[in-house]
Each structure stands twice: as C-alpha cells, then as structure tokens.
Write an enzyme that holds these catalytic residues in place. Sequence first.
Site, PDB file in Angstrom:
ATOM      1  CG  ASP A 125      41.159  51.193  41.314  1.00 32.77           C
ATOM      2  OD1 ASP A 125      40.810  51.753  40.257  1.00 32.77           O
ATOM      3  OD2 ASP A 125      42.248  50.586  41.435  1.00 32.77           O
TER       4      ASP A 125
ATOM      5  CD  GLU B 283      44.425  45.880  35.091  1.00 35.99           C
ATOM      6  OE1 GLU B 283      44.916  46.886  34.543  1.00 35.99           O
ATOM      7  OE2 GLU B 283      44.466  45.660  36.310  1.00 35.99           O
TER       8      GLU B 283
ATOM      9  CE  LYS C 177      49.043  49.298  40.579  1.00 30.15           C
ATOM     10  NZ  LYS C 177      47.606  49.022  40.601  1.00 30.15           N
TER      11      LYS C 177
END
Length: 302
Positions: free
Chosen positions: A140, A23, A157
């Site tokens: 996502d 990414e 995260k």
Amino acid sequence: MVLVVSEEVREAIDARRPVVALESTIIAHGLPRPRNLLVARELEDAVRQEGAVPATIAVLDGRPHVGLDKEQLERVANEDGIRKLGHRDLPLSVASGASGATTVSATALLASLAGLRVFATGGLGGVHREWTVTQDESADLGLLARTRITVVCAGVKSILDVPATLQRLETLGVAVAGYGTDRFPGFYLSDSGLPVDWTLHTPEQVASVMRAQDALGGPASALVVANPVPREEQLDPALHARVLADALRACEEQGVTGQAVTPFLLDHLVRHTDGASLSANLAAVRGNVRLAARIAAAWTRA
C-alpha cells in the site's frame, strides 16, 4: 482498453458528479457469508445517501471492473476461489483470466486509472512489527507514494508498527492529515497514541488540499485522510492491548510468517473479542465511506 468502467460510473465521471471507489477485499475475504454481501450493499447505499456514486472495484475473469452491478457484487461475495489481489497481481490476473478482490493498493491504482480521485477503506497496510528482521512492509505504502488519490481511512491496522508506518509515509512523501483530530487513529481505536501534524475539519478543506496538490504539480502522491472511529464505537483499548499481545505470542509460537501474519492476527482479534473488533472495523468503514462521499462532492463542486 482492458479496464471496464460501469456505465453509471462513466456517466458520473463525464458529468463531473461525485464518485467514491470502494475495495472488494472486505467483501470476499474480510467478512463471513452472507454478512459480507449485506455489508457490501450497505456501503454502496451509504455512498448514494450522501449523493455520490459507489464504484466497487474487482477483477472478474481477467477484466478489472470499476463499478459492479448487482450480479457482479453477488459473485464477489459468494463465489469460491476469488483471489486476493494487490496491484502487483493485476497483470497476472488479467493475463490468466483470474477473478479476484482488490486490496487497497490494487483498488487505488485501478480507481486512479479510471479517473477517480476519492477512495474509502477501513485501514491501510503498513510496516509490520519486527520489520528489522522480516523486512515486511505493505505494498500500500509504495503505491500511494506514486498515485494521486485521496484515501479516507481509519489510520493503519493496529496490529502493525504504527510509528514506523507513519515514518515510512513521511519518507515516501505521502501527505497525512487527521480529520477533526490531531491524533492518528488506530483502526479499531480512535487514537493510536501518536500525533498528526495537520488537521482538516471539513470536506471542503480536504478538497482544497486536493486542488493544491494539482496546482503545485509535484510528485503524484496520495493524500491520506485519517478519520477516527467514533469513541463510543471503538474497541475497548484495554481489551485490544491484551488480545493483541496474546495474538502476537500465538503468531510467534505457531511460526506464522509473511502474508499469513495479518489474517492470523485479525482473525485472533475477532475470535477473542467476541466479534467486538469486527464491529469496530465496520463502524470505521461506514464512517469513512460517508466522509469520502462528502469529500467527493466537495471536490466536484470545485
């Protein structure tokens, strides 16, 4: 076709050599200049050292690129006004001629469209805390539920609701396996405190699962390979807990909502851990990139 695949990446795909998608959000939005460009080059070099071809993905002047040359990588790192693009933003950026760095969802989609199968990132997005009030969930998850790609990450995260995210991945039918661990990693932390049902120990085992996905012919969902940051490089768990609690309070007090929450919390962690959270993040990304290259190599040997 609007998608631009670099000559190096196209030749590797045609010759069935290993390729790893990377990414670009970490380059444009995740790190300060000039460190961002140094890290971008380091990650591409790490893929090459493992015998694979790096394919950093970004949108430049409305053209999605899979694989960037030196000048394009520098542009993503240094140009002002580079947008942050999820997969929902891709048609808008293409139609308007905009330039942007791709998040997990956009990178996974473009990589899959280009014929790539392995993607390395830091941590996934997921279900946000206070979801019952905000209904805030990363794009996502839905994208991975319908995209056949293997994502090597350090879990999700830790600022998110990790138990709810794992439950959501299960509901969406996204396969999750720990790499060398039966614990789900917590991005900055080696262990989020939650278990995983499946453990894989070698790149060859991961490639076998990928082949089984294809053989079964079921829904085109992703395989998440959760690779923990080494314990010696993780953020101190006590420091993480204290600073994250402070960050969440500050977020509420300042009325930060929506898409601004994640960058606010991540920035708070970097500043109040004296950069230790960023060091743990980069350690995780480096490990994920190398593992992804090994998985890609095992996949192409099939």
